[in-house]
Structures are given as C-alpha cells and as structure tokens.
Design a protein around this motif. Structure first.
Motif, PDB file in Angstrom:
ATOM      1  N   THR A  68      27.095  21.592 -11.112  1.00 39.53           N
ATOM      2  CA  THR A  68      26.583  22.957 -11.000  1.00 39.53           C
ATOM      3  C   THR A  68      25.343  23.012 -10.114  1.00 39.53           C
ATOM      4  N   LEU A  69      24.438  22.039 -10.283  1.00 32.01           N
ATOM      5  CA  LEU A  69      23.239  22.001  -9.437  1.00 32.01           C
ATOM      6  C   LEU A  69      23.603  21.750  -7.972  1.00 32.01           C
ATOM      7  N   LEU A  70      24.568  20.860  -7.755  1.00 42.05           N
ATOM      8  CA  LEU A  70      25.023  20.629  -6.389  1.00 42.05           C
ATOM      9  C   LEU A  70      25.652  21.892  -5.807  1.00 42.05           C
ATOM     10  N   GLY A  71      26.346  22.669  -6.667  1.00 40.76           N
ATOM     11  CA  GLY A  71      26.929  23.920  -6.203  1.00 40.76           C
ATOM     12  C   GLY A  71      25.878  24.914  -5.751  1.00 40.76           C
ATOM     13  N   GLY A 155      21.671  29.628  -9.226  1.00 34.62           N
ATOM     14  CA  GLY A 155      20.329  29.066  -9.098  1.00 34.62           C
ATOM     15  C   GLY A 155      19.272  29.961  -9.725  1.00 34.62           C
ATOM     16  N   VAL A 156      19.403  31.283  -9.519  1.00 36.16           N
ATOM     17  CA  VAL A 156      18.445  32.217 -10.116  1.00 36.16           C
ATOM     18  C   VAL A 156      18.494  32.148 -11.639  1.00 36.16           C
ATOM     19  N   VAL A 157      19.731  32.132 -12.200  1.00 38.98           N
ATOM     20  CA  VAL A 157      19.876  32.082 -13.660  1.00 38.98           C
ATOM     21  C   VAL A 157      19.319  30.777 -14.212  1.00 38.98           C
ATOM     22  N   ILE A 158      19.582  29.669 -13.537  1.00 40.14           N
ATOM     23  CA  ILE A 158      19.042  28.386 -14.000  1.00 40.14           C
ATOM     24  C   ILE A 158      17.521  28.396 -13.911  1.00 40.14           C
ATOM     25  N   GLY A 159      16.996  29.000 -12.833  1.00 40.38           N
ATOM     26  CA  GLY A 159      15.543  29.110 -12.722  1.00 40.38           C
ATOM     27  C   GLY A 159      14.944  29.918 -13.857  1.00 40.38           C
ATOM     28  N   LEU A 160      15.595  31.021 -14.220  1.00 39.65           N
ATOM     29  CA  LEU A 160      15.120  31.820 -15.347  1.00 39.65           C
ATOM     30  C   LEU A 160      15.191  31.033 -16.653  1.00 39.65           C
ATOM     31  N   GLY A 202      25.353  34.508 -18.914  1.00 38.07           N
ATOM     32  CA  GLY A 202      25.451  34.592 -17.460  1.00 38.07           C
ATOM     33  C   GLY A 202      25.957  33.299 -16.840  1.00 38.07           C
ATOM     34  N   LEU A 203      25.449  32.166 -17.329  1.00 37.17           N
ATOM     35  CA  LEU A 203      25.933  30.872 -16.836  1.00 37.17           C
ATOM     36  C   LEU A 203      27.419  30.693 -17.123  1.00 37.17           C
TER      37      LEU A 203
END
Length: 433
Positions: A68-71, A155-160, A202-203
């Motif tokens: 997911t991070l690579l995505g 990326g935004v959702v993971i950042g949140l 969301g994820l």
C-alpha cells in the motif's frame, strides 16, 4: 475391476457391445485479487479459456502494508507523469498530424507505469492476472488516472491516521501529567474514535477500489465475468435440454427398432405354435420362441443399462465401468485410481463418457484395443479413454456433442484428440468440489 498401477490390469471381453449413434464417419477427417471487501469476479479461468483474475494465498498485512505504501509512491509517479508528459504532449495530441506519434510516446510511458502496478499487485497482494489479456489504450489511461487519484488519496488518509496517532500520544501524555480533565478526555476520546472509524473505513474502501480497478485493467471486469458466466450457464442449459431430447429419441428408436420388432416376432412364433396341429412342429416353435424371449430380455437389459446402469447405485463407478468392459467386444484395459467418494452426478457423467467412447471405438473406429483410466487428483476427476482405431472422430456428432453437454453441465471440460489414422483420445475433466 483392478487398476494397472494400484492393482492388476484386467482385460475384459464379451460377445457384444452397446451401441449409440455414430460419431466417426468412415470417409471424413476428422480459468480475486485485491483487498478484502471486493469479492466479485471470483470465477476462475476455465479450462484454459479464461481471463479472470484469481487469488493465490491470502497475503498478510505485513505484505499488504508495504504494498500500500509503495502504491502511494507509484501513484505520485503517475500523477507527475500526467502532469509533465501530458502537459508537454498536449499540443501535439491536439494536432492531427502529430497525434499518432505523441499518443505512441504517451502510451509507452503509461504501459511502463501500468506494468509496475501489475507487478506490485502480484507481489504484495498475491494476485494472478491472465497473461494473454491485453488492455486497450483507453483502459490503460483510465486505470492510471484512477490509480493516481486513489494512491494519492491513500497517502492523505494514511497521513491523517499517523497524525491521529500522534494526537493520541499527546492526549495520553496529558492524562499522565494530569493536565486534562475527565470531561475533556471523554470528549477527545469520542471524537478520536469517530475519526479513527472513518479513517479505517476510508482505507478499506480505497483498497477495494484499487483491487477493482486492477481487475478492470489487467483482466475482465466484474461485469464481463458475470456476463461470461451467464452466457456459459445459458449455453450449458440449452445443450443439456437438447442432449436430453436426443437421448429420448435414441431410447425410442432402440425400443421401436429393436425390442418391439423382436417382441412382434416372438408373438408370431407363439401364435404359429398355438395354431399348429403337429406336436413336433409346435414344440420346435415354442423352443424358438423361448430363445427369442431370452434375446429380447438381453436386449431390453442392454437398453436399460444404456439409459442408466443400476450398478452405479449399488456397486459404484468402478464396477459400472467393469460392466462396460465385460460387454465390450474387444480387449479393454482399465485403470481406476480413486480413493475418495465422488458426487453422484460426477459418477454418472464419468460412466457415460466411458460408455459412449468405448461404444464408438468398438462400432466405428475399427479399434483392436481400448484403455480407460479414471484418476482423482485433488478435487478434479479425470477420465481418459484411448483406442488404437482409425481416428477421425466427428466432434459435432450426436454422441460427442451429448457428452460435451453432459460434462459442461458440471463445469467440466471434454477434450477430443482424434487425428486421421488414430489413435483417438477422449479426456474429460470433472470438478468434484
């Protein structure tokens, strides 16, 4: 019935073989990837025709997380590609004379990025895609655009989520130091729980969208898979209905042309014996009538056996195939390697594959030897019938067409290899799950 490898091979012969319509004219030649929550499109590649996306082993979160991070990184790369390359080639795409060259350059870069995404889905999410499936240029660009949007939003959702974790740590630190009151703490916990739920949801939804868009680009879409399955089921149902009608006509023909004619002859013999005045002649006619009745009984038993062998219910598939070998007019070698019980429809289909194939080889292929092998490999039963006859089997004949329909009704596949000069090999693969 004994197996060649699991036991001893047996050659069984008899005086007559059961008959069906000819299949060999003498003069003619003759298959989900992705993340959880997206369960549609699970139908696999069937017998090499395929095209569906399948899942191997379910990857753990330790593999999904890095994937997911690579995505997110590849999504940023895709967005930069559209921003830089798309903006640069925009004027050339609008001009008709340079449009084809510019589009070729754009698609070359897009295909490289899509290849990276394909490898990412395969390595980190355990997805297998059909190698022969080639997506159109429009589908590739659409996938890359959606993937860029999805990845950046990921990326935004993971950042949140990370930011929420930091705030939770600060909240815990405040509780430890005693700078937060219970009312404020309860408010923050309730608000944080709601935001955490929305973040995780969301994820989850973005992961499902990523899997779905991958299927649509690298393999048939859910709609295509569903339509294909509907078409297969409709064709299978129509073929089964047609095969049942053909079987009824064959039974009527066997009874009318065979059993009925012999019963008429038997009635005539008994009538002559009753009207005769010579005791010796009447006795001879009665003996002839008795022999004819035995022949009628044998033929009626053969007709009933071809409709459905009672040995399948009482003794099982192995003994039913043994009955085919005993009635066969040429040497028939059998190998039966099944160490588990089979579903009744599978047993019935396997029996008729053997019976029809042996009958055709005996009556129409001039074969001198036949071998039958029935093996169970996991959840798939394989029935293989091979003869050394003249070959040239007509795959559109009523017999093989009926077998193909019977096998297809169980989601199985029938393969026929019958070059001119032989040998003929008929293989049926029947799923037992």
């Amino acid at each position: 019935m004994h197996g060649d490898s699991a036991g001893t091979a047996s050659d069984r012969t008899s005086a007559s073989a059961s008959g069906t319509a000819s299949d060999r004219p003498p003069a003619q030649p003759g298959a989900e990837g992705g993340d959880g929550g997206d369960r549609a499109g699970e139908s696999g590649d069937r017998a090499g025709e395929g095209g569906s996306l399948t899942r191997t082993t379910a990857p753990s979160w330790l593999r999904r997380g890095p994937g997911t991070l690579l995505g997110c990184a590849t999504a940023l790369l895709g967005a930069l590609f559209f921003l830089v390359v798309g903006t640069t080639l925009g004027p050339f795409l609008l001009w008709p004379r340079t449009r084809s060259g510019a589009l070729e350059i754009l698609m070359a870069g897009a295909r490289r990025l899509v290849t990276v995404e394909r490898v990412r889905r395969s390595v980190f999410f355990g997805d297998l895609f059909p190698e022969h499936y080639k997506a159109s240029d429009r589908r590739i660009l659409r996938y890359l655009a959606i993937r860029s949007y999805t990845g950046l939003l990921f990326g935004v959702v993971i950042g949140l989520l990370v930011f929420g974790g930091v705030l939770a740590g600060l909240l815990a630190y405040g509780v430890v130091r005693g700078t937060l009151g219970w009312a404020e703490l309860l408010t923050q916990v309730l608000l944080g729980s709601v935001l955490l739920f929305l973040d995780v949801q969301g994820l989850y939804s973005l992961a499902a969208l990523d899997a779905r868009t991958a299927r649509e680009c690298f393999g048939p879409s859910e709609r295509e898979l569903m339509q294909r399955r509907i078409d297969e089921l409709a064709a299978s149902r129509a073929a089964v209905v047609e095969a049942v009608d053909a079987e009824r006509r064959r039974i009527e023909r066997d009874l009318h042309d065979g059993v009925q004619q012999r019963l008429v002859a038997l009635a005539m013999l008994i009538g002559r014996a009753r009207r005769g005045r010579d005791p010796e002649q009447a006795d001879a006619l009665l003996r002839q009538a008795h022999e004819e009745s035995r022949g009628v009984l044998t033929e009626l038993r053969e007709v009933a056996w071809r409709v459905y062998p009672s040995a399948l219910d009482s003794l099982g598939l192995e003994e039913a195939i043994g009955g085919v070998a005993e009635r066969c007019g040429i040497p028939l070698r059998t190998r039966f390697e099944v160490d588990a019980s089979l579903p009744r429809p599978v047993e019935t289909a396997a029996y008729f594959v053997v019976s029809e194939s042996v009958t055709n080889a005996t009556k129409h292929a001039s074969a001198s030897a036949i071998s039958v092998a029935v093996t169970l490999d996991g959840a798939r039963l394989t029935v293989r019938v091979e003869d050394d006859g003249t070959g040239g089997a007509n795959e559109t004949g009523s017999g093989l067409t009926g077998l193909r329909s019977r096998v297809a009704a169980l989601d199985g596949v029938l393969h026929v290899h019958s070059p001119l000069g032989g040998p003929t090999t008929i293989t049926a693969e029947l799923p037992c799950a």
